[in-house]
Design a protein around this motif. Structure first.
Motif, PDB file in Angstrom:
ATOM      1  N   ASP A  36      -7.903  -6.495  14.063  1.00 55.17           N
ATOM      2  CA  ASP A  36      -6.736  -6.554  13.922  1.00 55.17           C
ATOM      3  C   ASP A  36      -6.208  -7.801  12.881  1.00 55.17           C
ATOM      4  O   ASP A  36      -5.181  -7.788  12.013  1.00 55.17           O
ATOM      5  CB  ASP A  36      -5.873  -6.630  15.337  1.00 55.17           C
ATOM      6  N   PHE A  64      -7.075  -7.324   9.094  1.00 53.26           N
ATOM      7  CA  PHE A  64      -6.284  -6.538   8.212  1.00 53.26           C
ATOM      8  C   PHE A  64      -4.794  -6.814   8.482  1.00 53.26           C
ATOM      9  O   PHE A  64      -3.951  -6.680   7.501  1.00 53.26           O
ATOM     10  CB  PHE A  64      -6.449  -4.789   9.009  1.00 53.26           C
ATOM     11  N   GLY A  65      -4.374  -7.474   9.653  1.00 56.27           N
ATOM     12  CA  GLY A  65      -3.150  -8.055   9.709  1.00 56.27           C
ATOM     13  C   GLY A  65      -2.972  -9.310   8.773  1.00 56.27           C
ATOM     14  O   GLY A  65      -1.672  -9.938   8.223  1.00 56.27           O
ATOM     15  N   SER A  76      -0.697  -8.024   3.469  1.00 56.15           N
ATOM     16  CA  SER A  76       0.581  -7.351   3.231  1.00 56.15           C
ATOM     17  C   SER A  76       0.471  -6.020   3.472  1.00 56.15           C
ATOM     18  O   SER A  76      -0.619  -5.362   3.046  1.00 56.15           O
ATOM     19  CB  SER A  76       1.302  -7.926   2.050  1.00 56.15           C
ATOM     20  N   ALA A  77       1.563  -5.297   3.743  1.00 58.21           N
ATOM     21  CA  ALA A  77       1.448  -3.841   3.840  1.00 58.21           C
ATOM     22  C   ALA A  77       1.363  -3.242   2.364  1.00 58.21           C
ATOM     23  O   ALA A  77       0.783  -2.255   2.314  1.00 58.21           O
ATOM     24  CB  ALA A  77       2.994  -3.226   4.265  1.00 58.21           C
ATOM     25  N   LYS A  78       1.819  -3.959   1.668  1.00 61.31           N
ATOM     26  CA  LYS A  78       1.475  -3.680  -0.133  1.00 61.31           C
ATOM     27  C   LYS A  78       0.068  -3.404  -0.269  1.00 61.31           C
ATOM     28  O   LYS A  78      -0.512  -2.531  -0.928  1.00 61.31           O
ATOM     29  CB  LYS A  78       2.280  -4.421  -1.063  1.00 61.31           C
ATOM     30  N   LYS A  79      -0.659  -4.583  -0.035  1.00 64.15           N
ATOM     31  CA  LYS A  79      -2.029  -4.747  -0.307  1.00 64.15           C
ATOM     32  C   LYS A  79      -2.777  -3.652   0.781  1.00 64.15           C
ATOM     33  O   LYS A  79      -3.916  -2.997   0.250  1.00 64.15           O
ATOM     34  CB  LYS A  79      -2.647  -6.009   0.215  1.00 64.15           C
ATOM     35  N   ARG A  80      -2.435  -3.450   1.954  1.00 65.03           N
ATOM     36  CA  ARG A  80      -3.097  -2.448   2.666  1.00 65.03           C
ATOM     37  C   ARG A  80      -2.821  -1.133   2.154  1.00 65.03           C
ATOM     38  O   ARG A  80      -3.794  -0.266   2.391  1.00 65.03           O
ATOM     39  CB  ARG A  80      -2.344  -2.511   4.229  1.00 65.03           C
ATOM     40  N   SER A  81      -1.845  -0.745   1.733  1.00 64.02           N
ATOM     41  CA  SER A  81      -1.398   0.395   1.012  1.00 64.02           C
ATOM     42  C   SER A  81      -2.366   0.821  -0.134  1.00 64.02           C
ATOM     43  O   SER A  81      -2.296   2.000  -0.757  1.00 64.02           O
ATOM     44  CB  SER A  81       0.056   0.705   0.903  1.00 64.02           C
ATOM     45  N   HIS A  82      -3.100  -0.389  -0.758  1.00 68.71           N
ATOM     46  CA  HIS A  82      -4.050   0.142  -1.826  1.00 68.71           C
ATOM     47  C   HIS A  82      -4.998   0.851  -1.531  1.00 68.71           C
ATOM     48  O   HIS A  82      -5.601   1.440  -2.285  1.00 68.71           O
ATOM     49  CB  HIS A  82      -4.239  -1.246  -2.439  1.00 68.71           C
TER      50      HIS A  82
END
Length: 89
Positions: free
Chosen positions: A69, A72-73, A76-82
Motif C-alpha cells: 500500500d 503504490f500510495g 499519484s492517481a494519474k501515474k497509477r492510471s498509466h
C-alpha cells in the motif's frame, strides 16, 4: 539486500546486474511476483518489475500490510492510471 530479504548473495548479484531499480515510475506493464525471503518483516517479499523493458523496479520486503500500500500510495492517481496491464506470477 541479501541479509535484508533472504536470497543468497550470488542470486542478488545476478539480479542486480540486470536491474534498474527505479521506484520513481510505474511501467505500462507491471509484473508482480512474490518470493520466499527471510526478512525481519516476514517470510515473503515482492518483486515489482517493468514487464515491457524487463527491469526490476523495486523489491518490497513484505507481502502484506502497509508495504505494498505504501509503495503504490506513493504515486499519484494519474501515474497509477498509466499502468495498463498487471501480471501476477
Amino acid at each position: 539486500m541479501s541479509e535484508k530479504n533472504g536470497p543468497s548473495p550470488h542470486m542478488v548479484n545476478c539480479v542486480l546486474d540486470q536491474a534498474v531499480l527505479d521506484a520513481s515510475y510505474l511501467p505500462e506493464t507491471l509484473c508482480i511476483d512474490e518470493f520466499k525471503a527471510n526478512t525481519d518483516e516476514g517470510k515473503m517479499a515482492i518483486a515489482i518489475a517493468d514487464g515491457g523493458a524487463g527491469y526490476l523496479v523495486d523489491i518490497l520486503p513484505k507481502l502484506t500490510g502497509k508495504c505494498p500500500d505504501g509503495f503504490f500510495g506513493g504515486f499519484s492517481a494519474k501515474k497509477r492510471s498509466h499502468v495498463r496491464f498487471t501480471a501476477w506470477a
